[in-house]
Scaffold this motif. Sequence first.
Motif, PDB file in Angstrom:
ATOM      1  N   UNK A 164       0.827  -1.208   0.000  1.00 15.59           N
ATOM      2  CA  UNK A 164       0.000   0.000   0.000  1.00 15.59           C
ATOM      3  C   UNK A 164       0.864   1.262   0.000  1.00 15.59           C
ATOM      4  N   UNK A 165       2.113   1.085  -0.428  1.00 10.04           N
ATOM      5  CA  UNK A 165       3.058   2.193  -0.594  1.00 10.04           C
ATOM      6  C   UNK A 165       3.469   2.844   0.727  1.00 10.04           C
ATOM      7  N   UNK A 166       3.385   2.104   1.809  1.00  8.51           N
ATOM      8  CA  UNK A 166       3.968   2.546   3.067  1.00  8.51           C
ATOM      9  C   UNK A 166       5.347   1.916   3.181  1.00  8.51           C
ATOM     10  N   UNK A 167       6.321   2.611   2.666  1.00  2.57           N
ATOM     11  CA  UNK A 167       7.688   2.085   2.582  1.00  2.57           C
ATOM     12  C   UNK A 167       8.685   2.977   3.330  1.00  2.57           C
ATOM     13  N   UNK A 168       8.174   3.802   4.241  1.00  2.00           N
ATOM     14  CA  UNK A 168       9.030   4.680   5.032  1.00  2.00           C
ATOM     15  C   UNK A 168       9.188   6.071   4.481  1.00  2.00           C
ATOM     16  N   UNK A 169       8.570   6.363   3.359  1.00  2.00           N
ATOM     17  CA  UNK A 169       8.721   7.677   2.738  1.00  2.00           C
ATOM     18  C   UNK A 169       8.283   8.787   3.691  1.00  2.00           C
ATOM     19  N   UNK A 170       9.111   9.808   3.809  1.00  2.00           N
ATOM     20  CA  UNK A 170       8.812  10.927   4.684  1.00  2.00           C
ATOM     21  C   UNK A 170       9.265  10.756   6.116  1.00  2.00           C
ATOM     22  N   UNK A 171       9.685   9.566   6.506  1.00  2.00           N
ATOM     23  CA  UNK A 171      10.195   9.329   7.854  1.00  2.00           C
ATOM     24  C   UNK A 171      11.721   9.357   7.826  1.00  2.00           C
ATOM     25  N   UNK A 172      12.300   9.842   8.900  1.00  2.00           N
ATOM     26  CA  UNK A 172      13.757   9.982   8.990  1.00  2.00           C
ATOM     27  C   UNK A 172      14.278   9.103  10.122  1.00  2.00           C
ATOM     28  N   UNK A 173      15.251   8.260   9.787  1.00  2.00           N
ATOM     29  CA  UNK A 173      15.832   7.310  10.739  1.00  2.00           C
ATOM     30  C   UNK A 173      17.300   7.656  10.947  1.00  2.00           C
ATOM     31  N   UNK A 232      17.181 -10.127  -4.398  1.00  2.00           N
ATOM     32  CA  UNK A 232      18.283 -10.449  -3.491  1.00  2.00           C
ATOM     33  C   UNK A 232      18.046  -9.862  -2.102  1.00  2.00           C
ATOM     34  N   UNK A 233      17.802  -8.550  -2.037  1.00  2.00           N
ATOM     35  CA  UNK A 233      17.625  -7.869  -0.754  1.00  2.00           C
ATOM     36  C   UNK A 233      16.811  -6.604  -0.951  1.00  2.00           C
ATOM     37  N   UNK A 234      15.678  -6.537  -0.281  1.00  2.00           N
ATOM     38  CA  UNK A 234      14.898  -5.301  -0.168  1.00  2.00           C
ATOM     39  C   UNK A 234      14.752  -5.020   1.318  1.00  2.00           C
ATOM     40  N   UNK A 235      15.116  -3.818   1.751  1.00  2.00           N
ATOM     41  CA  UNK A 235      15.029  -3.469   3.157  1.00  2.00           C
ATOM     42  C   UNK A 235      13.606  -3.208   3.604  1.00  2.00           C
ATOM     43  N   UNK A 236      13.421  -3.113   4.912  1.00  2.00           N
ATOM     44  CA  UNK A 236      12.082  -2.901   5.451  1.00  2.00           C
ATOM     45  C   UNK A 236      11.594  -1.474   5.268  1.00  2.00           C
ATOM     46  N   UNK A 237      12.488  -0.515   5.078  1.00  2.00           N
ATOM     47  CA  UNK A 237      12.079   0.880   4.843  1.00  2.00           C
ATOM     48  C   UNK A 237      12.916   1.452   3.705  1.00  2.00           C
ATOM     49  N   UNK A 238      12.712   0.993   2.476  1.00  2.00           N
ATOM     50  CA  UNK A 238      13.582   1.396   1.371  1.00  2.00           C
ATOM     51  C   UNK A 238      13.429   2.846   0.949  1.00  2.00           C
ATOM     52  N   UNK A 239      12.324   3.501   1.363  1.00  2.00           N
ATOM     53  CA  UNK A 239      12.106   4.887   0.969  1.00  2.00           C
ATOM     54  C   UNK A 239      12.221   5.866   2.123  1.00  2.00           C
ATOM     55  N   UNK A 403      12.960  -1.597  13.162  1.00  2.00           N
ATOM     56  CA  UNK A 403      12.914  -0.134  13.057  1.00  2.00           C
ATOM     57  C   UNK A 403      12.364   0.302  11.709  1.00  2.00           C
ATOM     58  N   UNK A 404      12.767  -0.386  10.629  1.00  2.00           N
ATOM     59  CA  UNK A 404      12.264  -0.046   9.306  1.00  2.00           C
ATOM     60  C   UNK A 404      10.763  -0.236   9.188  1.00  2.00           C
ATOM     61  N   UNK A 405      10.259  -1.330   9.761  1.00  2.00           N
ATOM     62  CA  UNK A 405       8.821  -1.567   9.709  1.00  2.00           C
ATOM     63  C   UNK A 405       8.060  -0.531  10.537  1.00  2.00           C
ATOM     64  N   UNK A 406       8.638  -0.107  11.641  1.00  2.00           N
ATOM     65  CA  UNK A 406       8.010   0.927  12.460  1.00  2.00           C
ATOM     66  C   UNK A 406       7.911   2.230  11.672  1.00  2.00           C
ATOM     67  N   UNK A 407       8.944   2.540  10.885  1.00  2.00           N
ATOM     68  CA  UNK A 407       8.896   3.736  10.041  1.00  2.00           C
ATOM     69  C   UNK A 407       7.738   3.658   9.050  1.00  2.00           C
ATOM     70  N   UNK A 408       7.526   2.487   8.460  1.00  2.00           N
ATOM     71  CA  UNK A 408       6.425   2.305   7.510  1.00  2.00           C
ATOM     72  C   UNK A 408       5.073   2.461   8.204  1.00  2.00           C
ATOM     73  N   UNK A 409       4.960   1.896   9.402  1.00  2.00           N
ATOM     74  CA  UNK A 409       3.717   2.014  10.152  1.00  2.00           C
ATOM     75  C   UNK A 409       3.426   3.460  10.506  1.00  2.00           C
ATOM     76  N   UNK A 410       4.459   4.182  10.940  1.00  2.00           N
ATOM     77  CA  UNK A 410       4.271   5.587  11.315  1.00  2.00           C
ATOM     78  C   UNK A 410       3.903   6.430  10.089  1.00  2.00           C
ATOM     79  N   UNK A 411       4.448   6.077   8.926  1.00  2.00           N
ATOM     80  CA  UNK A 411       4.044   6.749   7.698  1.00  2.00           C
ATOM     81  C   UNK A 411       2.546   6.577   7.453  1.00  2.00           C
ATOM     82  N   UNK A 412       2.042   5.383   7.757  1.00  2.00           N
ATOM     83  CA  UNK A 412       0.617   5.111   7.557  1.00  2.00           C
ATOM     84  C   UNK A 412      -0.251   5.847   8.565  1.00  2.00           C
TER      85      UNK A 412
END
Length: 537
Positions: A164-173, A232-239, A403-412
């Motif tokens: 659903x395009x929640x990939x961490x965009x707009x969140x800063x880690x 091969x590898x996609x991270x949990x918060x690629x954006x 942490x990456x998944x939390x960024x995606x959740x917070x984006x949502x």
Amino acid sequence: MKCFYVFFLFLITATAFSQEDAWVYFNAKPSSQTYLSNPSQMLSQRSLTRRINQNIALNLTDVPVEKSYITQIKSSAGITILAQSKWLNALHIRGTQAAILALKNFTFVDKVVFADRTLNPTSKKAFTNNITTIKNNLETKVDYAYGNAANQIQMLNGQVLHQQNYTGSGKVIAVLDAGFPGVNTAQPFQRLRDNNLILGGYDYVARNTNFYSGGSHGTLVLSTMGGYKENALIGTAPDASYYLFRTENDAIESPIEESLWVEAAEKADSLGVDIITTSLGYFLQFTNPNHNHTYSDMNGTTNFISLGAELAFSKGIIVVASAGNEGLMTEPHIGAPADAVSVIAVGSVTATKAKSGFSSVGPSFDGRIKPDVMAQGTAATVSDAAGNIGTANGTSFSCPIMAGMIACLWQAFPTKTNQEIRQMVFQSSDKYATPNINFGYGIPNFGASLGVENYTDVKNETFLVSPNPAKTEVSFSFSNKNNTASVVIYSILGQKMIEKQITSQNPILSLETLNSGLYFYTFDTNGLHKTGKIIKQ
């Protein structure tokens, strides 16, 4: 790797002249009103906006350490300043015991605390093990070509957010670690570079801006979130966007690293980061054993780094930390800053959700649930500094995966506070009702946190609700092509709002008649009954 030093003992007053580490705490901030009246002198607009959005007021801890105090300490005979913390109103200093004790004569000094607890204890490990070459790719049914990283994402139901395009965009880690060589050159990080998602960083160990240096542990850690190499590898918060801070010196184990961590966390706060992830922990095995912590220190209120981590949370930041890799050791408990009350301490499980033997256990010394949650840390898929995709073991990797998944959740859920997001993660976890010292609250289900169910039954039939949150309509997708399903939407008070028959060929349900808010649904078809939440925007 550690460096070993040989010390020659002389039969003179060695103790009097040996160099000690200590923290000197101050009792005031005379310039506080000037700074509090001009907050942009302390914090970026993004940091101030984060405070406003979470209704967090500025206070004395935001004000820098008084410059005149620093000058007087620096001018004191035999004293070297190594780090400073505005949050704790303290300096990390080095000098002889006598020189440090003499600082108590300053009226603005509140107290002095030695790192050597025999004078008045601390350990750190970078939680990493071996990396091995991967030979086989895994099949995946999700939209991203996760490759071997599929399991570590799907275990958390993270692919639902990505779909659903929640990939961490707009969140800063902010990543606080041992170094990041290769991030500026290796292929798996090219997407981050091309999209300007590396916002900057700093090497606090060397005190320079070359943060693409030091040990490669941070590189491995970052790859689990920001890495991108299809199949091969996609991270949990690629954006998501990232700041990279080196706070650990691989060559030694020293208490200064705790102070550098806090200094970096304060910088992260001032830059407006949303999440700090750190795969470092302090307990035993310092170069000087007198600096070691004890289990009784793991109470959330003793260790300098844990105090700093708790203050970071108080500023609206989510702090995620490795629980530790001491599960098979004589002292198996979590380290610092994982012991801090509000830190999300992440333990490790295998690909089959069994606890990794090495994963440190709880509780904290004062009896709180720790670790908090679990993610895959055995054979986690990573990239090294040369861009080779491999596996590595340790809570070092379960931590950033989480942490990456939390960024995606917070984006949502951008209007949620850090406390609310933290609680959502816990409540979605599979042992939330029955936490224990090995798993904490268990393995989170990020799809459920979002209100999206992603279900596969024994016949390999899939069920997906999307988008969620939704504006005008929602799709109930299910794989059985011959079935008709009944969908009922209820208000939070249990009132039936919509009832409709849908088919797998036409699974769309209009939400136009609903006001914005939270609703519940039931879905029934032959052999499948599901319930869940829908957010109407």
